[in-house]
Design a protein around this motif. Structure first.
Motif, mmCIF file in Angstrom:
data_model
loop_
_atom_site.group_PDB
_atom_site.id
_atom_site.type_symbol
_atom_site.label_atom_id
_atom_site.label_comp_id
_atom_site.label_asym_id
_atom_site.label_seq_id
_atom_site.Cartn_x
_atom_site.Cartn_y
_atom_site.Cartn_z
ATOM 1 N N ALA A 155 0.825 -1.211 0.000
ATOM 2 C CA ALA A 155 0.000 0.000 0.000
ATOM 3 C C ALA A 155 0.860 1.262 0.000
ATOM 4 N N MET A 156 1.898 1.275 0.819
ATOM 5 C CA MET A 156 2.795 2.436 0.835
ATOM 6 C C MET A 156 3.436 2.640 -0.525
ATOM 7 N N ASN A 157 3.902 1.576 -1.141
ATOM 8 C CA ASN A 157 4.510 1.679 -2.468
ATOM 9 C C ASN A 157 3.514 2.263 -3.466
ATOM 10 N N PHE A 158 2.276 1.811 -3.414
ATOM 11 C CA PHE A 158 1.250 2.311 -4.330
ATOM 12 C C PHE A 158 1.048 3.816 -4.153
ATOM 13 N N TYR A 159 0.758 4.270 -2.950
ATOM 14 C CA TYR A 159 0.463 5.686 -2.729
ATOM 15 C C TYR A 159 1.691 6.571 -2.911
ATOM 16 N N GLU A 160 2.858 6.111 -2.500
ATOM 17 C CA GLU A 160 4.074 6.899 -2.712
ATOM 18 C C GLU A 160 4.368 7.038 -4.198
ATOM 19 N N THR A 161 4.113 5.991 -4.972
ATOM 20 C CA THR A 161 4.351 6.034 -6.417
ATOM 21 C C THR A 161 3.331 6.916 -7.121
ATOM 22 N N VAL A 162 2.057 6.692 -6.862
ATOM 23 C CA VAL A 162 1.002 7.434 -7.561
ATOM 24 C C VAL A 162 1.031 8.913 -7.198
ATOM 25 N N LEU A 163 1.180 9.226 -5.912
ATOM 26 C CA LEU A 163 1.123 10.620 -5.465
ATOM 27 C C LEU A 163 2.487 11.295 -5.419
ATOM 28 N N ASP A 164 3.549 10.559 -5.724
ATOM 29 C CA ASP A 164 4.910 11.094 -5.734
ATOM 30 C C ASP A 164 5.227 11.794 -4.412
ATOM 31 N N PHE A 218 0.334 10.162 5.637
ATOM 32 C CA PHE A 218 0.552 11.045 4.502
ATOM 33 C C PHE A 218 1.196 12.320 5.034
ATOM 34 N N PRO A 219 2.076 12.966 4.247
ATOM 35 C CA PRO A 219 2.661 14.226 4.710
ATOM 36 C C PRO A 219 1.570 15.301 4.831
ATOM 37 N N TRP A 220 1.727 16.193 5.803
ATOM 38 C CA TRP A 220 0.770 17.282 5.965
ATOM 39 C C TRP A 220 1.440 18.478 6.614
ATOM 40 N N GLN A 221 0.775 19.617 6.481
ATOM 41 C CA GLN A 221 1.230 20.848 7.110
ATOM 42 C C GLN A 221 0.146 21.297 8.075
ATOM 43 N N GLU A 222 0.558 21.722 9.261
ATOM 44 C CA GLU A 222 -0.391 22.157 10.285
ATOM 45 C C GLU A 222 -1.348 23.227 9.784
ATOM 46 N N SER A 257 0.511 17.578 -8.188
ATOM 47 C CA SER A 257 1.174 18.004 -9.419
ATOM 48 C C SER A 257 0.403 19.155 -10.060
ATOM 49 N N GLY A 258 -0.864 19.321 -9.673
ATOM 50 C CA GLY A 258 -1.704 20.358 -10.254
ATOM 51 C C GLY A 258 -2.630 19.844 -11.334
ATOM 52 N N ASP A 259 -2.316 18.680 -11.897
ATOM 53 C CA ASP A 259 -3.143 18.054 -12.926
ATOM 54 C C ASP A 259 -3.190 16.566 -12.630
ATOM 55 N N LEU A 260 -4.340 16.073 -12.186
ATOM 56 C CA LEU A 260 -4.446 14.676 -11.763
ATOM 57 C C LEU A 260 -4.113 13.677 -12.858
ATOM 58 N N ALA A 261 -4.042 14.118 -14.099
ATOM 59 C CA ALA A 261 -3.630 13.214 -15.188
ATOM 60 C C ALA A 261 -2.237 12.647 -14.919
ATOM 61 N N ASN A 262 -1.371 13.425 -14.246
ATOM 62 C CA ASN A 262 -0.021 12.961 -13.922
ATOM 63 C C ASN A 262 -0.072 11.793 -12.934
ATOM 64 N N ALA A 272 -1.716 8.627 -14.424
ATOM 65 C CA ALA A 272 -0.852 7.883 -15.340
ATOM 66 C C ALA A 272 0.016 6.863 -14.609
ATOM 67 N N ARG A 273 0.172 7.004 -13.295
ATOM 68 C CA ARG A 273 1.017 6.082 -12.523
ATOM 69 C C ARG A 273 0.222 4.984 -11.815
ATOM 70 N N VAL A 274 -1.095 5.046 -11.854
ATOM 71 C CA VAL A 274 -1.940 4.123 -11.093
ATOM 72 C C VAL A 274 -1.740 2.667 -11.510
ATOM 73 N N GLU A 275 -1.884 2.364 -12.779
ATOM 74 C CA GLU A 275 -1.821 0.967 -13.218
ATOM 75 C C GLU A 275 -0.424 0.383 -13.064
ATOM 76 N N ALA A 276 0.606 1.168 -13.335
ATOM 77 C CA ALA A 276 1.981 0.679 -13.162
ATOM 78 C C ALA A 276 2.280 0.386 -11.694
ATOM 79 N N ALA A 277 1.562 1.065 -10.783
ATOM 80 C CA ALA A 277 1.754 0.850 -9.346
ATOM 81 C C ALA A 277 0.875 -0.285 -8.816
ATOM 82 N N GLY A 278 0.083 -0.897 -9.695
ATOM 83 C CA GLY A 278 -0.725 -2.046 -9.291
ATOM 84 C C GLY A 278 -2.192 -1.753 -9.061
ATOM 85 N N GLY A 279 -2.619 -0.523 -9.307
ATOM 86 C CA GLY A 279 -4.016 -0.156 -9.113
ATOM 87 C C GLY A 279 -4.809 -0.205 -10.414
#
Length: 127
Positions: A19-28, A44-48, A79-84, A87-94
């Motif tokens: 799961a970590m690999n998937f989300y880290e890959t897809v969301l960079d 997930f990283p966050w800012q107060e 990234s500002g455009d969810l297309a980015n 594009a990584r979802v299927e390669a990450a196993g989703g």
């Protein structure tokens, strides 16, 4: 965070490394793993003072089960455009369930994915 309706979210997982690999890959991004007794969490990283809500992947043998039928969480495509990210979802196993779709000029775009754990999750961006 006092103005946010959601204070924290948790996405159930069966396999934390996968799961970590998937989300880290897809969301960079890089997640911070924390094991607290029987709970295994990856934050997930966050800012107060940032917009939105912080959250985590979470594994617990008894209390957390992934689902494609429950609550739908929208994750921001930084990234500002969810297309980015999409594009990584299927390669990450989703799986892409719904391609990038315009919500409106005011609210931008969304897409639906199925993660490696069987959770249905949305991605959102303004572009």
């Amino acid at each position: 965070m006092k103005n946010n309706a959601v204070g924290w979210f948790e996405i159930p997982v069966n396999n934390m490394e996968r799961a970590m690999n998937f989300y880290e890959t897809v969301l960079d991004l890089k997640m911070q793993r924390n094991q607290m007794g029987p709970l295994d969490m990856a934050w997930f990283p966050w800012q107060e003072d940032g917009l939105g809500s912080p959250g985590s992947l979470v594994y617990h043998e008894e209390y957390y089960k992934p689902s494609a039928d429950g609550v739908l969480i929208y994750l921001t495509a930084h990234s500002g455009d969810l297309a980015n990210e999409l594009a990584r979802v299927e390669a990450a196993g989703g799986t892409v369930l719904q391609p990038k779709t315009k919500i409106s000029d005011e609210y931008g775009f969304m897409a639906l994915i199925l993660d490696t754990e069987g959770n249905r999750v949305a991605l959102h961006s303004r572009q």
